[in-house]
Scaffold this motif. Structure first.
Motif, PDB file in Angstrom:
ATOM      1  N   ARG A 308      48.404  18.726  89.805  1.00  0.00           N
ATOM      2  CA  ARG A 308      47.327  17.755  89.599  1.00  0.00           C
ATOM      3  C   ARG A 308      46.591  18.024  88.295  1.00  0.00           C
ATOM      4  N   ASP A 309      46.385  19.300  87.993  1.00  0.00           N
ATOM      5  CA  ASP A 309      45.735  19.633  86.724  1.00  0.00           C
ATOM      6  C   ASP A 309      46.524  19.072  85.545  1.00  0.00           C
ATOM      7  N   GLU A 310      47.835  19.189  85.626  1.00  0.00           N
ATOM      8  CA  GLU A 310      48.668  18.711  84.523  1.00  0.00           C
ATOM      9  C   GLU A 310      48.713  17.188  84.476  1.00  0.00           C
ATOM     10  N   LYS A 311      48.872  16.555  85.629  1.00  0.00           N
ATOM     11  CA  LYS A 311      49.018  15.099  85.684  1.00  0.00           C
ATOM     12  C   LYS A 311      47.702  14.380  85.429  1.00  0.00           C
ATOM     13  N   ASP A 312      46.638  14.819  86.076  1.00  0.00           N
ATOM     14  CA  ASP A 312      45.367  14.093  86.025  1.00  0.00           C
ATOM     15  C   ASP A 312      44.416  14.578  84.943  1.00  0.00           C
ATOM     16  N   ARG A 313      44.536  15.845  84.540  1.00  0.00           N
ATOM     17  CA  ARG A 313      43.592  16.411  83.583  1.00  0.00           C
ATOM     18  C   ARG A 313      44.250  16.818  82.273  1.00  0.00           C
ATOM     19  N   GLY A 314      45.567  16.680  82.191  1.00  0.00           N
ATOM     20  CA  GLY A 314      46.274  17.049  80.959  1.00  0.00           C
ATOM     21  C   GLY A 314      46.278  18.529  80.685  1.00  0.00           C
ATOM     22  N   LEU A 315      46.151  19.313  81.744  1.00  0.00           N
ATOM     23  CA  LEU A 315      46.101  20.769  81.593  1.00  0.00           C
ATOM     24  C   LEU A 315      47.457  21.363  81.924  1.00  0.00           C
ATOM     25  N   GLY A 316      48.218  21.683  80.883  1.00  0.00           N
ATOM     26  CA  GLY A 316      49.537  22.267  81.076  1.00  0.00           C
ATOM     27  C   GLY A 316      49.494  23.776  81.019  1.00  0.00           C
ATOM     28  N   ASP A 317      50.532  24.349  80.460  1.00  0.00           N
ATOM     29  CA  ASP A 317      50.642  25.804  80.406  1.00  0.00           C
ATOM     30  C   ASP A 317      49.640  26.377  79.415  1.00  0.00           C
ATOM     31  N   LEU A 318      49.466  27.694  79.477  1.00  0.00           N
ATOM     32  CA  LEU A 318      48.618  28.432  78.557  1.00  0.00           C
ATOM     33  C   LEU A 318      49.473  29.471  77.828  1.00  0.00           C
ATOM     34  N   PRO A 319      48.986  30.000  76.705  1.00  0.00           N
ATOM     35  CA  PRO A 319      49.805  30.931  75.920  1.00  0.00           C
ATOM     36  C   PRO A 319      50.194  32.192  76.680  1.00  0.00           C
ATOM     37  N   TYR A 320      51.400  32.652  76.380  1.00  0.00           N
ATOM     38  CA  TYR A 320      51.869  33.956  76.856  1.00  0.00           C
ATOM     39  C   TYR A 320      51.433  35.025  75.855  1.00  0.00           C
ATOM     40  N   PRO A 321      51.535  36.298  76.226  1.00  0.00           N
ATOM     41  CA  PRO A 321      51.249  37.368  75.267  1.00  0.00           C
ATOM     42  C   PRO A 321      52.188  37.290  74.072  1.00  0.00           C
ATOM     43  N   PRO A 322      51.779  37.822  72.922  1.00  0.00           N
ATOM     44  CA  PRO A 322      52.551  37.643  71.683  1.00  0.00           C
ATOM     45  C   PRO A 322      53.949  38.240  71.696  1.00  0.00           C
ATOM     46  N   GLU A 323      54.174  39.277  72.522  1.00  0.00           N
ATOM     47  CA  GLU A 323      55.497  39.914  72.516  1.00  0.00           C
ATOM     48  C   GLU A 323      56.510  39.165  73.374  1.00  0.00           C
ATOM     49  N   TYR A 324      56.086  38.113  74.054  1.00  0.00           N
ATOM     50  CA  TYR A 324      56.994  37.368  74.920  1.00  0.00           C
ATOM     51  C   TYR A 324      57.757  36.321  74.123  1.00  0.00           C
ATOM     52  N   PRO A 325      58.985  36.025  74.527  1.00  0.00           N
ATOM     53  CA  PRO A 325      59.698  34.910  73.885  1.00  0.00           C
ATOM     54  C   PRO A 325      58.978  33.602  74.167  1.00  0.00           C
ATOM     55  N   LYS A 326      59.151  32.637  73.292  1.00  0.00           N
ATOM     56  CA  LYS A 326      58.532  31.328  73.502  1.00  0.00           C
ATOM     57  C   LYS A 326      59.048  30.725  74.797  1.00  0.00           C
ATOM     58  N   MET A 327      58.103  30.266  75.636  1.00  0.00           N
ATOM     59  CA  MET A 327      58.466  29.754  76.953  1.00  0.00           C
ATOM     60  C   MET A 327      58.426  28.233  76.969  1.00  0.00           C
ATOM     61  N   PRO A 328      59.261  27.596  77.784  1.00  0.00           N
ATOM     62  CA  PRO A 328      59.257  26.130  77.876  1.00  0.00           C
ATOM     63  C   PRO A 328      57.892  25.598  78.281  1.00  0.00           C
ATOM     64  N   GLY A 329      57.403  24.590  77.547  1.00  0.00           N
ATOM     65  CA  GLY A 329      56.129  23.969  77.868  1.00  0.00           C
ATOM     66  C   GLY A 329      54.916  24.737  77.400  1.00  0.00           C
ATOM     67  N   GLU A 330      55.120  25.891  76.777  1.00  0.00           N
ATOM     68  CA  GLU A 330      53.990  26.701  76.325  1.00  0.00           C
ATOM     69  C   GLU A 330      53.386  26.107  75.056  1.00  0.00           C
ATOM     70  N   PRO A 331      52.045  26.054  74.949  1.00  0.00           N
ATOM     71  CA  PRO A 331      51.428  25.571  73.703  1.00  0.00           C
ATOM     72  C   PRO A 331      51.630  26.568  72.573  1.00  0.00           C
ATOM     73  N   LYS A 332      51.267  26.159  71.367  1.00  0.00           N
ATOM     74  CA  LYS A 332      51.416  27.021  70.209  1.00  0.00           C
ATOM     75  C   LYS A 332      50.556  28.270  70.367  1.00  0.00           C
ATOM     76  N   ARG A 333      51.115  29.388  69.952  1.00  0.00           N
ATOM     77  CA  ARG A 333      50.354  30.641  69.992  1.00  0.00           C
ATOM     78  C   ARG A 333      49.644  30.827  68.657  1.00  0.00           C
ATOM     79  N   VAL A 334      48.690  29.975  68.402  1.00  0.00           N
ATOM     80  CA  VAL A 334      47.944  30.029  67.150  1.00  0.00           C
ATOM     81  C   VAL A 334      46.464  30.125  67.474  1.00  0.00           C
ATOM     82  N   GLN A 335      45.803  31.113  66.897  1.00  0.00           N
ATOM     83  CA  GLN A 335      44.378  31.271  67.112  1.00  0.00           C
ATOM     84  C   GLN A 335      43.666  29.986  66.725  1.00  0.00           C
ATOM     85  N   PRO A 336      42.780  29.460  67.569  1.00  0.00           N
ATOM     86  CA  PRO A 336      42.165  28.149  67.310  1.00  0.00           C
ATOM     87  C   PRO A 336      41.505  28.024  65.940  1.00  0.00           C
ATOM     88  N   SER A 337      40.777  29.044  65.503  1.00  0.00           N
ATOM     89  CA  SER A 337      40.118  28.965  64.196  1.00  0.00           C
ATOM     90  C   SER A 337      41.143  28.884  63.076  1.00  0.00           C
TER      91      SER A 337
END
Length: 347
Positions: A308-337
């Motif tokens: 429901r969070d993803e469908k109704d609120r547009g809240l998908g996955d969150l970043p993994y730790p930097p040493e992890y391989p890029k995961m499907p559906g994961e947002p960019k691992r870029v510091q917001p600033s």
């Protein structure tokens, strides 16, 4: 800090364990006294059934301090070559795809054996060796950020208790981290993958965040967290572990991670529990989490919340730790600033 004293032999469950250099100082500044290797081993012996309950059959990483807390330390993920044949192992798979065999304690003597080599903190995976790819615990890490303290984590934990109950009737079991934070463990049926359990943890954290927006955050980037309690959802990712109940933390005073009941959560303080006080508490009340594994829960309601969070609120996955391989559906691992800076035209 030198090695002193003749070796001694301790017995746990009828199995002898040799402890060399028992007078080696592990905690040189613990208030009115120092704590030695023998003190550490005797502590683990005093809470043996409790720490074994937390570690039994779990692949376990050892946090070792061979020369005490003022010396160098390291995490031992792979079972050492001198591991006794009576301590079983399990093959775990890292996010990179590489594998390793980790020790899986099945008796208190295994804990003493690890203490002989300077292990203070045990980091068990949330799985059993019979099924290392399906967690049987949902672990929620409430991590105080600068400007917050343990009491803020307690406040968040009480609301978390309500969230867990409302989404599937889940029962959480709280414990101190041994520092300023709190951990809440939920025994679950081993039916979900690490990715799915992490998704449930994110949904749980987001619901808590909605209820306590000024006090709780799931923001991965530190610059966005503010003075709030961070729900560290990535502690549920594969190969991320949390210090076990009754583990010793490498801090002044030799504090330990203490299992608590919900009724005592508001009054207990992390400094109340160390390798001197915990054996006395254990002798009085035993392991207050002894019944933790008697009932396991389902994650369906939390996973439905995630949908429901993803469908109704547009809240998908969150970043993994930097040493992890890029995961499907994961947002960019870029510091917001940094992302905002790079997006400015003309820069």
């Amino acid at each position: 800090m030198g090695s002193k004293g003749a070796a001694v032999e301790l017995t746990a469950g009828g199995r002898p364990v040799r402890l060399s250099s028992p007078d080696k100082v592990y905690f040189p500044d613990s208030g009115t006294t120092v704590h030695t290797k023998l003190d550490v081993a005797n502590y683990f012996l005093a809470v043996g059934d409790g720490i074994l309950r937390a570690l039994r059959d779990r692949p376990t990483t050892l946090e070792r301090y061979p020369d005490g807390v003022t010396g160098e330390s390291f995490y031992q993920k792979r079972a050492p070559k001198n591991l006794p044949d009576w301590i079983p192992t399990a093959t775990i798979t890292f996010p990179s795809g590489r594998t390793a065999d980790e020790m899986c304690p099945t008796e208190v003597a295994a804990v003493l054996w690890a203490a002989q080599f300077g292990t203070l903190t045990f980091h068990p995976w949330p799985v059993r060796r019979s099924d290392p790819d399906h967690p049987d615990e949902l672990r929620i890490d409430l991590d105080p950020q600068p400007g917050t303290e343990y009491g803020d984590a307690v406040h968040a934990a009480h609301e978390l208790r309500h969230v867990l109950h409302e989404f599937g009737g889940l029962r959480g079991w709280p414990k101190t981290s041994g520092g300023r934070g709190l951990h809440v463990f939920v025994p679950i049926e081993p039916r979900w993958t690490f990715v799915e359990v992490r998704r449930a943890a994110i949904a749980c954290g987001r619901e808590l965040e909605r209820r306590m927006p000024q006090a709780v955050t799931t923001a991965w980037w530190k610059e966005e967290r503010g003075e709030r309690i961070f729900v560290d959802y990535n502690q549920t990712a594969r190969d991320r572990t949390i210090a076990s109940a009754y583990s010793i933390r490498a801090r002044p005073g030799a504090p330990v991670s203490a299992p608590l009941t919900w009724d005592e959560l508001g009054d207990a303080l992390p400094r109340d529990f160390d390798i001197v006080s915990m054996p006395r508490r254990y002798a009085d009340v035993g392991d207050v989490h002894a019944d933790m594994d008697k009932e396991r829960y389902a994650l369906d309601a939390l996973l439905e919340l995630a949908d429901r969070d993803e469908k109704d609120r547009g809240l998908g996955d969150l970043p993994y730790p930097p040493e992890y391989p890029k995961m499907p559906g994961e947002p960019k691992r870029v510091q917001p600033s940094r992302a905002r800076h790079e997006a400015r035209p003309g820069d």
